[in-house]
Write a protein that holds these residues in place. Structure first.
Motif, PDB file in Angstrom:
ATOM      1  N   SER A  14     -27.916  29.485 -60.781  1.00 18.59           N
ATOM      2  CA  SER A  14     -27.819  28.035 -60.875  1.00 18.59           C
ATOM      3  C   SER A  14     -27.008  27.528 -59.692  1.00 18.59           C
ATOM      4  O   SER A  14     -26.246  28.272 -59.091  1.00 18.59           O
ATOM      5  CB  SER A  14     -27.164  27.607 -62.188  1.00 18.59           C
ATOM      6  N   GLU A  38     -35.653  23.021 -62.130  1.00 14.73           N
ATOM      7  CA  GLU A  38     -34.226  23.248 -62.326  1.00 14.73           C
ATOM      8  C   GLU A  38     -33.490  23.564 -61.038  1.00 14.73           C
ATOM      9  O   GLU A  38     -32.399  23.075 -60.808  1.00 14.73           O
ATOM     10  CB  GLU A  38     -34.012  24.394 -63.325  1.00 14.73           C
ATOM     11  N   ALA A  49     -38.695  21.465 -66.571  1.00 19.29           N
ATOM     12  CA  ALA A  49     -39.010  21.965 -65.229  1.00 19.29           C
ATOM     13  C   ALA A  49     -40.528  21.994 -65.024  1.00 19.29           C
ATOM     14  O   ALA A  49     -41.028  21.634 -63.954  1.00 19.29           O
ATOM     15  CB  ALA A  49     -38.417  23.350 -65.024  1.00 19.29           C
TER      16      ALA A  49
END
Length: 61
Positions: A14, A38, A49
């Motif tokens: 992330s 994402e 997404a």
């Protein structure tokens, strides 16, 4: 389109970064890049997404 090239990249990380895109869904910094999902910070889960990817794919032309 027979000559279309579609590249999808999946990562298991992330990032707090957001790849900004214009009204045509193209990156404001990199011509020919259409950030979605994402990893580009336009979605918060696998379903959103996918929806964002469809939106970008339909709206870029």
């Amino acid at each position: 389109m027979q000559d279309a090239v579609l590249t999808g990249v999946e990562t298991r990380t992330s990032s707090p970064l957001k790849i900004t895109r214009g009204e045509n869904f193209q990156s404001l910094n990199t011509q020919g890049l259409y950030p979605a999902g994402e990893g580009a910070s336009y979605a918060g889960g696998i379903l959103s997404a996918g929806v964002d990817g469809i939106k970008v794919a339909r709206g870029w032309h």
